[in-house]
Every structure is written in structure tokens, then in C-alpha cells.
Design a protein around this motif. Sequence first.
Motif, PDB file in Angstrom:
ATOM      1  N   TYR A   1       0.825  -1.207   0.000  1.00 30.33           N
ATOM      2  CA  TYR A   1       0.000   0.000   0.000  1.00 30.33           C
ATOM      3  C   TYR A   1       0.856   1.252   0.000  1.00 30.33           C
ATOM      4  CZ  TYR A   1      -3.223  -3.562   1.500  1.00 30.33           C
ATOM      5  OH  TYR A   1      -3.954  -4.712   1.561  1.00 30.33           O
ATOM      6  N   ARG A   2       0.303   2.310  -0.570  1.00 32.03           N
ATOM      7  CA  ARG A   2       0.782   3.679  -0.375  1.00 32.03           C
ATOM      8  C   ARG A   2      -0.245   4.304   0.559  1.00 32.03           C
ATOM      9  NH1 ARG A   2       5.761   4.340  -1.402  1.00 32.03           N
ATOM     10  NH2 ARG A   2       5.441   6.560  -1.657  1.00 32.03           N
ATOM     11  N   PHE A   3       0.117   5.412   1.170  1.00 30.44           N
ATOM     12  CA  PHE A   3      -0.740   6.053   2.158  1.00 30.44           C
ATOM     13  C   PHE A   3      -0.934   7.499   1.735  1.00 30.44           C
ATOM     14  CE2 PHE A   3      -1.243   7.210   6.868  1.00 30.44           C
ATOM     15  CZ  PHE A   3      -2.502   6.672   6.955  1.00 30.44           C
ATOM     16  N   VAL A   4      -2.182   7.958   1.671  1.00 29.34           N
ATOM     17  CA  VAL A   4      -2.456   9.320   1.217  1.00 29.34           C
ATOM     18  C   VAL A   4      -3.325  10.064   2.217  1.00 29.34           C
ATOM     19  CG1 VAL A   4      -2.240   8.736  -1.234  1.00 29.34           C
ATOM     20  CG2 VAL A   4      -4.483   8.633  -0.137  1.00 29.34           C
ATOM     21  N   CYS A   5      -3.288  11.378   2.096  1.00 28.55           N
ATOM     22  CA  CYS A   5      -4.107  12.264   2.914  1.00 28.55           C
ATOM     23  C   CYS A   5      -5.122  12.946   1.993  1.00 28.55           C
ATOM     24  CB  CYS A   5      -3.211  13.303   3.580  1.00 28.55           C
ATOM     25  SG  CYS A   5      -4.090  14.416   4.684  1.00 28.55           S
TER      26      CYS A   5
ATOM     27  N   HIS B   1       3.545  -2.342  -6.848  1.00 30.27           N
ATOM     28  CA  HIS B   1       4.969  -2.186  -6.542  1.00 30.27           C
ATOM     29  C   HIS B   1       5.172  -0.895  -5.757  1.00 30.27           C
ATOM     30  CE1 HIS B   1       4.410   0.093 -10.254  1.00 30.27           C
ATOM     31  NE2 HIS B   1       5.478   0.790  -9.920  1.00 30.27           N
ATOM     32  N   ASP B   2       6.315  -0.759  -5.116  1.00 30.14           N
ATOM     33  CA  ASP B   2       6.664   0.411  -4.297  1.00 30.14           C
ATOM     34  C   ASP B   2       5.717   0.612  -3.118  1.00 30.14           C
ATOM     35  OD1 ASP B   2       8.896   1.045  -5.800  1.00 30.14           O
ATOM     36  OD2 ASP B   2       7.792   2.392  -7.127  1.00 30.14           O
ATOM     37  N   GLY B   3       5.145  -0.458  -2.613  1.00 32.66           N
ATOM     38  CA  GLY B   3       4.299  -0.363  -1.425  1.00 32.66           C
ATOM     39  C   GLY B   3       5.145  -0.325  -0.169  1.00 32.66           C
ATOM     40  N   ALA B   4       4.499  -0.027   0.935  1.00 36.39           N
ATOM     41  CA  ALA B   4       5.183   0.046   2.227  1.00 36.39           C
ATOM     42  C   ALA B   4       4.279  -0.513   3.309  1.00 36.39           C
ATOM     43  CB  ALA B   4       5.542   1.502   2.542  1.00 36.39           C
TER      44      ALA B   4
END
Length: 111
Positions: free
Chosen positions: A7-11, A24-27
Motif C-alpha cells: 500500500y501507499r498512504f495518502v491524505c 509495486h513500491d508499497g510500504a
Amino acid sequence: MRTAPRYRFVCVRNRFPALWPVSHDGAEIRGEVYDVPLDRLRDQFLPNESPELELGVIELEDGTASLAMLLRQTERIPGKYEDITGYGGWRSYRDEVPPASAKSSGRDMGR
């Protein structure tokens, strides 16, 4: 508890955190797990969420599943929302960026 590194995390609008599933490039994102009765979730929690979000199932670091707020598929546009993945979680983000000074523009998510 942390998510699996998917996942990526957004506001969203400086008020709502959301997970963005990625290939890809998840954390791993630190979160909080609550035991909420389904009727309360339906009647109190979900009606107050941002329309850009939806309830979905995510994978946790230990392989189990949990409900979480996800960015709606139609909202997953790179650069539209501020990518706060680097903070590792909502509390860490708010410790460094209080609501009054939070940025309103998005950062390129290009992931």
C-alpha cells in the motif's frame, strides 16, 4: 499493527487518511485495529467518511485480513492526493503536520 507492504498512504483534504493498494513500491503502514459493531460502523462511522474513500479489506503484516478505509478506485490518480507513505502512519504524520498546517496540494504518487 502494520499492513503488508502492498500500500501507499495518502491524505485526503487534510482530514482523511486512506490506503492505496499498489502492485509495486508499497510500504508497511502502521495503523490501529478497533473492534466496532457492524451497526455502528454502518450508522455512525461510514456516513461521516469522505466520499473519496470506501471500506475495503486489506492484508496485515502477519497475513491476516482487516477492514480499512481505501481510496476509491476512481480516485486513484497519481498526484491528486498528498502521498504521506514516508511518515509510516497517520499518527506520525499528524505529529509532524498538524491539521491547521497540513498541505492541501498533492504530491506526485506516480507509483
